[in-house]
Write an enzyme that holds these catalytic residues in place. Structure first.
Site, PDB file in Angstrom:
ATOM      1  N   ARG A 192      36.431  52.552  27.836  1.00  0.00           N
ATOM      2  CA  ARG A 192      36.714  51.198  27.676  1.00  0.00           C
ATOM      3  C   ARG A 192      36.326  50.635  26.158  1.00  0.00           C
ATOM      4  NH1 ARG A 192      32.407  46.810  30.497  1.00  0.00           N
ATOM      5  NH2 ARG A 192      30.998  48.122  28.983  1.00  0.00           N
ATOM      6  N   TYR A 209      39.025  23.181  55.896  1.00  0.00           N
ATOM      7  CA  TYR A 209      40.103  23.555  55.335  1.00  0.00           C
ATOM      8  C   TYR A 209      40.868  24.809  56.069  1.00  0.00           C
ATOM      9  CZ  TYR A 209      39.315  20.507  51.574  1.00  0.00           C
ATOM     10  OH  TYR A 209      39.097  19.532  50.737  1.00  0.00           O
ATOM     11  N   LYS A 228      22.163  38.804  28.680  1.00  0.00           N
ATOM     12  CA  LYS A 228      23.525  38.281  28.428  1.00  0.00           C
ATOM     13  C   LYS A 228      24.014  37.200  29.435  1.00  0.00           C
ATOM     14  CE  LYS A 228      25.753  42.088  30.171  1.00  0.00           C
ATOM     15  NZ  LYS A 228      26.468  43.644  29.809  1.00  0.00           N
ATOM     16  N   MET A 287      34.314  22.687  47.944  1.00  0.00           N
ATOM     17  CA  MET A 287      33.991  22.526  46.530  1.00  0.00           C
ATOM     18  C   MET A 287      32.489  22.035  46.508  1.00  0.00           C
ATOM     19  SD  MET A 287      35.545  20.388  43.355  1.00  0.00           S
ATOM     20  CE  MET A 287      37.003  21.057  43.316  1.00  0.00           C
TER      21      MET A 287
END
Ligand SMILES: *Cc1c(COP(=O)(O)O)cnc(C)c1O
Length: 354
Positions: A129, A250, A33, A298
């Site tokens: 669940r 950053y 999956k 990024m």
């Protein structure tokens, strides 16, 4: 060309599948999956198809992609269907499906199908669940048989804490499952990867290995002989020296505590490398370990090359793979290998071992 790439070792994938199947015994569905946990579902399915008993995916669309690319082995749809008309595609493409709540049984009862379905009836054995509660299992089984649409039912459940060898929850789930399904005919399936590796008592007719196929061992003691399938790598694209006390990147998360040689790497969170990675998360340059410094951006990240005078622009950098376990990076980012692997994108995928 930007050097960021994911190398996928299909020999390692087959090795891990064989190991899981042999350890568990019986049959095993290779869980592919989420694009094979980010590794490329079609390529992985093709590499495994000759030897697997079948595949499992989460949703119908994933199963259809495999059928469209020529995969003919059984495919189980783990979330089952969301609407009655999806059953037509299940029927037409000869797919297996999970039923885990009453609306899905209703859809099956109302369906008009060309052949009997193979349903995996899922029990909630303690995860709370998905799945039928213990007292709803027999009625659900009976309704499916009475529908006239079902040829065969496999009884299944899923573990919440199989990656914790000392937790009693898994044993309790096994006991709850056995007691609720006692006397019902049909094959059974309990074990995910952690169940296969850690819980002999969870072995039944079918195993459902996922993460272990990709070589990320879910157990705390990773000594099971799995081989990593994905190497996420890039290269040094620039090098700069910064002085003691100088900030980097950053937010100036990192300040140099000595004159520091900073390697700039073509890899960022848009490629799937986690922005949450802690200061000091390991990376390997030409197979030698060093560390992440400063925030991941990024498209780039920065590493410490101070003690690596041989590292130059173009040196190969491994973010995870054979030198750096993806589990270690996940730990440094406060997450699990599953999430890192299925988030890899934008980089080139290159396959070996076809
Ligand atoms: C995803 C999934 C698996 C595989 O789990 P891993 O922990 O990756 O081995 C097995 N069974 C079900 C029902 C799943 O949803």
């Amino acid at each position: 060309m930007r050097p960021a790439r994911a190398l996928i070792d299909l020999d390692a994938l087959r090795h891990n599948y064989r190991l899981a199947r042999q350890r568990h015994g019986g049959q095993a569905l290779a869980v592919i999956k989420a694009n094979a946990y980010g590794h490329g579902a079609v390529r992985c399915a093709r590499a495994l198809e000759a030897e697997v008993d079948g595949f499992a995916v989460a949703i119908l669309e994933e199963a259809l992609e495999l059928r469209d690319s020529g995969i003919t082995k059984p495919i189980l749809v783990l979330e089952g269907v969301f609407s009655g008309n999806e059953l037509n595609a299940i029927d037409q493409h000869d797919l297996w499906l999970v039923a885990h709540h009453p609306a899905q049984i209703e859809m099956i009862e109302k369906a008009r199908l060309g052949r009997p379905l193979r349903v995996w009836l899922k029990m909630n054995s303690g995860m709370n669940r998905a799945g039928f509660d213990a007292d709803a299992m027999r009625p659900a089984w009976q309704r499916l048989m009475d529908s006239g649409k079902v040829g065969d039912i496999v009884l299944m459940s899923h573990f919440a804490r199989a990656d914790e060898p000392d937790a009693s929850a898994t044993d309790q789930q096994i006991i709850a499952f056995d007691s609720a399904t006692q006397g019902l005919p049909g094959q059974r399936s309990l074990a995910n990867s952690a169940g296969i590796l850690g819980w002999e008592r969870a072995r039944r007719d079918w195993a459902r290995p996922g993460i272990l196929l990709y070589g990320a061992d879910p157990m705390p003691d990773p000594s099971h002989g799995l081989r990593p399938v994905m190497t996420l790598e890039s290269a040094v694209m620039a090098i700069r020296e910064i002085d003691t006390g100088a900030p980097l990147g950053y937010g100036a998360r990192f300040h140099a505590d000595r004159p520091t040689r900073v390697g700039l790497i073509a890899m960022g969170y848009a490629d799937g490398y986690p922005r949450a990675a802690a200061e000091g998360t390991p990376v390997a340059v030409n197979d030698i370990r060093t560390r992440l410094i400063g925030r991941v951006s990024m498209d780039m990240l920065t590493i410490d090359l101070t003690d690596m005078p041989h590292a130059v622009v173009g040196s190969r950098v491994e973010l995870w793979g054979g030198n750096i376990p993806v589990n270690r990076v996940a730990q440094g980012a406060g997450t699990i290998a599953y999430e890192l692997l299925c988030n890899v994108k934008r980089v080139r995928f290159e396959y070996s071992g076809d």
